[in-house]
Design a protein around this motif. Sequence first.
Motif, PDB file in Angstrom:
ATOM      1  N   THR A  23       7.384  17.340  30.570  1.00 19.77           N
ATOM      2  CA  THR A  23       7.908  18.676  30.354  1.00 19.77           C
ATOM      3  C   THR A  23       7.248  19.323  29.163  1.00 19.77           C
ATOM      4  O   THR A  23       6.591  18.695  28.373  1.00 19.77           O
ATOM      5  N   ASN A  24       7.463  20.642  29.034  1.00 18.19           N
ATOM      6  CA  ASN A  24       7.007  21.351  27.854  1.00 18.19           C
ATOM      7  C   ASN A  24       7.974  21.102  26.713  1.00 18.19           C
ATOM      8  O   ASN A  24       9.180  21.170  26.894  1.00 18.19           O
ATOM      9  N   ALA A  25       7.424  20.825  25.543  1.00 18.74           N
ATOM     10  CA  ALA A  25       8.246  20.466  24.391  1.00 18.74           C
ATOM     11  C   ALA A  25       9.240  21.569  24.084  1.00 18.74           C
ATOM     12  O   ALA A  25       8.911  22.727  23.980  1.00 18.74           O
ATOM     13  N   GLY A  26      10.523  21.137  23.950  1.00 21.22           N
ATOM     14  CA  GLY A  26      11.550  22.056  23.489  1.00 21.22           C
ATOM     15  C   GLY A  26      12.024  23.032  24.543  1.00 21.22           C
ATOM     16  O   GLY A  26      12.838  23.892  24.257  1.00 21.22           O
ATOM     17  N   VAL A  88      14.294   7.290  26.161  1.00 21.84           N
ATOM     18  CA  VAL A  88      14.433   6.895  24.764  1.00 21.84           C
ATOM     19  C   VAL A  88      14.531   8.154  23.917  1.00 21.84           C
ATOM     20  O   VAL A  88      13.645   9.013  23.960  1.00 21.84           O
ATOM     21  N   LEU A  89      15.605   8.289  23.158  1.00 18.75           N
ATOM     22  CA  LEU A  89      15.758   9.398  22.233  1.00 18.75           C
ATOM     23  C   LEU A  89      15.352   8.934  20.839  1.00 18.75           C
ATOM     24  O   LEU A  89      15.919   7.976  20.323  1.00 18.75           O
ATOM     25  N   ASP A  90      14.367   9.597  20.247  1.00 19.92           N
ATOM     26  CA  ASP A  90      13.982   9.320  18.870  1.00 19.92           C
ATOM     27  C   ASP A  90      14.721  10.331  17.998  1.00 19.92           C
ATOM     28  O   ASP A  90      14.258  11.443  17.778  1.00 19.92           O
ATOM     29  N   VAL A  91      15.912   9.940  17.535  1.00 18.97           N
ATOM     30  CA  VAL A  91      16.790  10.841  16.800  1.00 18.97           C
ATOM     31  C   VAL A  91      16.395  10.833  15.323  1.00 18.97           C
ATOM     32  O   VAL A  91      16.407   9.793  14.677  1.00 18.97           O
ATOM     33  N   GLY A  92      16.057  12.024  14.820  1.00 20.77           N
ATOM     34  CA  GLY A  92      15.475  12.113  13.490  1.00 20.77           C
ATOM     35  C   GLY A  92      14.010  11.746  13.558  1.00 20.77           C
ATOM     36  O   GLY A  92      13.503  10.975  12.754  1.00 20.77           O
ATOM     37  N   CYS A  93      13.307  12.336  14.528  1.00 19.04           N
ATOM     38  CA  CYS A  93      11.929  11.931  14.823  1.00 19.04           C
ATOM     39  C   CYS A  93      10.940  12.328  13.741  1.00 19.04           C
ATOM     40  O   CYS A  93       9.810  11.847  13.721  1.00 19.04           O
ATOM     41  N   GLY A 108       5.039   4.529  30.256  1.00 25.32           N
ATOM     42  CA  GLY A 108       5.870   4.724  31.441  1.00 25.32           C
ATOM     43  C   GLY A 108       7.292   5.108  31.124  1.00 25.32           C
ATOM     44  O   GLY A 108       7.992   5.675  31.972  1.00 25.32           O
ATOM     45  N   HIS A 109       7.760   4.778  29.925  1.00 31.83           N
ATOM     46  CA  HIS A 109       9.088   5.205  29.496  1.00 31.83           C
ATOM     47  C   HIS A 109       8.999   6.600  28.897  1.00 31.83           C
ATOM     48  O   HIS A 109       7.963   7.004  28.374  1.00 31.83           O
ATOM     49  N   ARG A 110      10.073   7.333  28.946  1.00 31.03           N
ATOM     50  CA  ARG A 110      10.087   8.703  28.442  1.00 31.03           C
ATOM     51  C   ARG A 110      10.700   8.745  27.049  1.00 31.03           C
ATOM     52  O   ARG A 110      11.856   8.348  26.866  1.00 31.03           O
ATOM     53  N   VAL A 111       9.955   9.227  26.088  1.00 29.32           N
ATOM     54  CA  VAL A 111      10.424   9.335  24.713  1.00 29.32           C
ATOM     55  C   VAL A 111      10.612  10.809  24.367  1.00 29.32           C
ATOM     56  O   VAL A 111       9.684  11.609  24.518  1.00 29.32           O
ATOM     57  N   ILE A 112      11.801  11.163  23.910  1.00 24.26           N
ATOM     58  CA  ILE A 112      12.134  12.533  23.540  1.00 24.26           C
ATOM     59  C   ILE A 112      12.431  12.572  22.052  1.00 24.26           C
ATOM     60  O   ILE A 112      13.318  11.861  21.564  1.00 24.26           O
ATOM     61  N   GLY A 113      11.690  13.379  21.318  1.00 29.65           N
ATOM     62  CA  GLY A 113      11.917  13.525  19.892  1.00 29.65           C
ATOM     63  C   GLY A 113      13.016  14.536  19.607  1.00 29.65           C
ATOM     64  O   GLY A 113      13.045  15.610  20.210  1.00 29.65           O
ATOM     65  N   VAL A 114      13.911  14.180  18.709  1.00 30.97           N
ATOM     66  CA  VAL A 114      15.030  15.049  18.341  1.00 30.97           C
ATOM     67  C   VAL A 114      15.080  15.149  16.821  1.00 30.97           C
ATOM     68  O   VAL A 114      15.082  14.125  16.132  1.00 30.97           O
ATOM     69  N   ASP A 115      15.110  16.362  16.309  1.00 32.28           N
ATOM     70  CA  ASP A 115      15.251  16.535  14.868  1.00 32.28           C
ATOM     71  C   ASP A 115      15.881  17.887  14.589  1.00 32.28           C
ATOM     72  O   ASP A 115      15.840  18.792  15.427  1.00 32.28           O
ATOM     73  N   TRP A 116      16.475  18.012  13.409  1.00 29.94           N
ATOM     74  CA  TRP A 116      17.067  19.275  12.985  1.00 29.94           C
ATOM     75  C   TRP A 116      16.040  20.172  12.302  1.00 29.94           C
ATOM     76  O   TRP A 116      16.069  21.387  12.447  1.00 29.94           O
ATOM     77  N   THR A 126       2.800  18.226  18.075  1.00 26.87           N
ATOM     78  CA  THR A 126       1.384  17.864  18.201  1.00 26.87           C
ATOM     79  C   THR A 126       1.211  16.426  18.661  1.00 26.87           C
ATOM     80  O   THR A 126       0.110  16.038  19.031  1.00 26.87           O
ATOM     81  N   ARG A 127       2.307  15.653  18.657  1.00 26.91           N
ATOM     82  CA  ARG A 127       2.219  14.229  18.999  1.00 26.91           C
ATOM     83  C   ARG A 127       3.071  13.839  20.199  1.00 26.91           C
ATOM     84  O   ARG A 127       2.800  12.830  20.846  1.00 26.91           O
ATOM     85  N   LEU A 128       4.127  14.607  20.481  1.00 21.37           N
ATOM     86  CA  LEU A 128       5.070  14.250  21.536  1.00 21.37           C
ATOM     87  C   LEU A 128       5.121  15.325  22.607  1.00 21.37           C
ATOM     88  O   LEU A 128       5.034  16.519  22.316  1.00 21.37           O
ATOM     89  N   THR A 129       5.300  14.904  23.847  1.00 16.36           N
ATOM     90  CA  THR A 129       5.423  15.845  24.959  1.00 16.36           C
ATOM     91  C   THR A 129       6.775  16.536  24.953  1.00 16.36           C
ATOM     92  O   THR A 129       6.876  17.748  25.160  1.00 16.36           O
ATOM     93  N   ASP A 130       7.833  15.759  24.720  1.00 16.95           N
ATOM     94  CA  ASP A 130       9.193  16.289  24.752  1.00 16.95           C
ATOM     95  C   ASP A 130       9.771  16.325  23.344  1.00 16.95           C
ATOM     96  O   ASP A 130       9.894  15.286  22.686  1.00 16.95           O
TER      97      ASP A 130
END
Length: 282
Positions: A23-26, A88-93, A108-116, A126-130
């Motif tokens: 997906t497109n980030a954000g 996989v949620l990277d909370v506070g990425c 193959g696993h999906r990693v989603i970055g989450v931060d405030w 620049t590093r993560l898709t999601d």
Amino acid sequence: MTTTARPGTDTNAGTDAGTSTGTNAGTDADTQTGARPPGAATGTAPRGLRDFYENPAVPVASGNARSLRQARMLAAALGPAAARPAVVLDVGCGDGTAAATAAPLLAGHRVIGVDWSQDALRRARTRLTDVVRGELAADRLPFRSGVADAVLFSEVIEHLIDPDSALDELRRVLRPGGHLMLSTPNLAAWYNRALLLAGVQPVFSEVSLRAIHGRPGSEVVGHLRLYTARALREFVTASGFEVVRVQGAPFHGVPRPMRPLDRLACAAPSLSSILLLHARRT
């Protein structure tokens, strides 16, 4: 980094989080993970702290040694993606370096970055898709209950005013049996024990957001809480998790002549610089 998460349940639990990738980030990440739009959570942290974490000069990444060790623990827990791709949620990425370092081991696993922090997310894109903006605050993370197979929580808990509610929220977004991979500096690191005996403020601890006082180092990163291995185990267990394993990792800020000793200390997690904890949601 965030502060006062609210525990709770979600009537839309059980949404399939693994039906789409790339997906497109954000943007599309919200709809394809069962995510809810992040609410306008304001007033949840003192203004000074919120400004502090939006300052581009404040470091938002940790050492690669810790990231690699944590990624190996997560990869072993999840198994091959061919069997069942995990969310996989990277909370506070932060700036996404930890997730990017782990990516080759989580193929193959999906990693989603989450931060405030908006500044951190700009760099993470620049590093993560999601990438999704969210915080562990009154409006909760923008995901439905039970949507995640694993949560990366790297070098975040030491920055929180309310870590109890934060773990409640991580437990909510994890499916039963889901994995929590938490890392944090060790208050009882081998050199901190010696420093305390000498009457010196321990490394990792901070008494001001403006400057370092009474201890080695010069970098202010906003640590509010510190844990020993025993305290971290007890805290995570009391929050509804079963602790599977605690490992040690080295600290990139240790002076070069002392690094061999710091790596050696990792064999005894209670003495190591960084604590890596793997727990499962009960």
